[in-house]
Design a protein around this motif. Structure first.
Motif, short mmCIF file in Angstrom:
data_model
loop_
_atom_site.label_atom_id
_atom_site.label_comp_id
_atom_site.label_asym_id
_atom_site.label_seq_id
_atom_site.Cartn_x
_atom_site.Cartn_y
_atom_site.Cartn_z
N LEU A 141 0.70 -1.19 0.03
CA LEU A 141 -0.14 0.13 0.12
C LEU A 141 0.91 1.45 -0.26
CD1 LEU A 141 -2.76 -1.21 2.52
CD2 LEU A 141 -3.18 -0.69 0.10
N VAL A 142 2.05 1.29 0.79
CA VAL A 142 2.81 2.35 0.88
C VAL A 142 3.55 2.56 -0.48
CG1 VAL A 142 4.74 3.44 2.10
CG2 VAL A 142 2.76 2.46 3.27
N SER A 143 4.27 1.43 -0.98
CA SER A 143 4.88 1.67 -2.04
C SER A 143 4.11 2.18 -3.31
CB SER A 143 5.49 0.25 -2.55
OG SER A 143 6.43 -0.25 -1.51
N ASN A 144 2.75 1.46 -3.37
CA ASN A 144 1.91 2.06 -4.48
C ASN A 144 1.36 3.58 -4.33
OD1 ASN A 144 1.82 -0.37 -5.63
ND2 ASN A 144 0.27 -1.10 -4.69
N SER A 145 1.16 3.85 -3.15
CA SER A 145 0.95 5.27 -3.10
C SER A 145 2.16 6.30 -3.22
CB SER A 145 0.66 5.51 -1.54
OG SER A 145 0.55 6.56 -1.17
N LEU A 146 3.41 5.71 -2.78
CA LEU A 146 4.52 6.63 -3.25
C LEU A 146 4.80 6.53 -5.00
CD1 LEU A 146 7.09 5.25 -0.82
CD2 LEU A 146 5.79 7.60 -0.59
N ILE A 147 4.46 5.54 -5.46
CA ILE A 147 4.58 5.52 -6.95
C ILE A 147 3.37 6.34 -7.48
CG2 ILE A 147 4.19 3.81 -8.90
CD1 ILE A 147 5.26 1.55 -7.39
N GLU A 148 2.28 6.16 -6.99
CA GLU A 148 1.07 7.49 -7.79
C GLU A 148 1.58 8.65 -7.40
OE1 GLU A 148 -2.55 6.05 -6.02
OE2 GLU A 148 -2.38 3.94 -6.67
N ASP A 149 2.24 9.03 -6.18
CA ASP A 149 2.38 10.34 -6.00
C ASP A 149 3.56 10.83 -6.84
OD1 ASP A 149 0.55 10.51 -3.81
OD2 ASP A 149 2.25 10.31 -2.01
N SER A 150 4.64 10.06 -7.17
CA SER A 150 5.69 10.50 -8.02
C SER A 150 5.15 10.66 -9.48
CB SER A 150 6.87 9.73 -7.87
OG SER A 150 6.47 8.18 -8.40
N ALA A 151 4.23 9.80 -9.77
CA ALA A 151 3.71 9.82 -11.03
C ALA A 151 2.71 11.16 -11.15
CB ALA A 151 2.69 8.65 -11.45
N ASN A 152 2.30 11.71 -10.21
CA ASN A 152 1.36 12.82 -10.14
C ASN A 152 2.21 14.16 -10.14
OD1 ASN A 152 -1.07 11.51 -10.53
ND2 ASN A 152 -1.06 11.07 -8.24
N GLU A 153 3.51 13.98 -10.06
CA GLU A 153 4.29 15.27 -9.69
C GLU A 153 4.93 15.77 -11.08
OE1 GLU A 153 7.53 14.38 -7.05
OE2 GLU A 153 6.12 14.33 -5.29
#
Length: 153
Positions: A141-153
């Motif tokens: 969950l944390v890894s996926n959240s980090l991946i999503e956040d970096s994709a949205n930047e």
């Protein structure tokens, strides 16, 4: 002093996980000293005992260490003559990590380590499996959240 529950240390999951991780690593230390390994080196060796002859990129994924963390660990394991690193045939830019004979033999000495830790901790096997599953779920969950956040930047 604050009365905000979200800011109470005793309510923080991260603190519980951090403290438990540190305690667990301390419990491993005397067992791993007998093998001549640090805890991060042990994780790398576990990954290689599971699957030998892997490129560093695959070892990064399996150990969850970033390349900057993994490279010095591999160099130290190489200096201990537990692993060797060679250029991969398919792509000379990639390095292949291989266990040496000494590294393979160390697995026999290390095979009691998980049981020795289990004896020290005395956690019910089902509880340990559930804890591992929850930790893996949290990691995902944390890894996926980090991946999503970096994709949205």
């Amino acid at each position: 002093m604050t009365d905000i529950p979200q800011l109470k240390l005793k309510n923080q999951i991260c603190h519980s996980l951090y403290s438990a991780t540190n305690a667990l690593i301390r419990a491993y230390r005397p067992l791993l000293e007998q093998l001549g390994l640090t805890y991060p080196q042990y994780l790398v060796m576990l990954a290689l005992w599971d699957q030998d002859k892997v490129i560093i990129k695959d070892l990064v994924q399996r150990t969850r260490f970033d390349a900057g963390t993994l490279t010095p660990i591999l160099k130290r394991l190489e200096s201990k003559q537990l692993v060797s690193m060679i250029k991969a045939d398919e792509d000379s830019r990639q390095k292949l990590v291989l266990l040496t004979d000494t590294g393979r033999k160390l697995a026999q000495r290390a095979k009691q380590t998980p049981d020795n830790i289990s004896c020290q901790i005395k956690m019910a096997p089902e509880d340990a499996r559930q804890l591992k599953a929850l930790a893996e779920e949290l990691y995902s969950l944390v890894s996926n959240s980090l991946i999503e956040d970096s994709a949205n930047e």
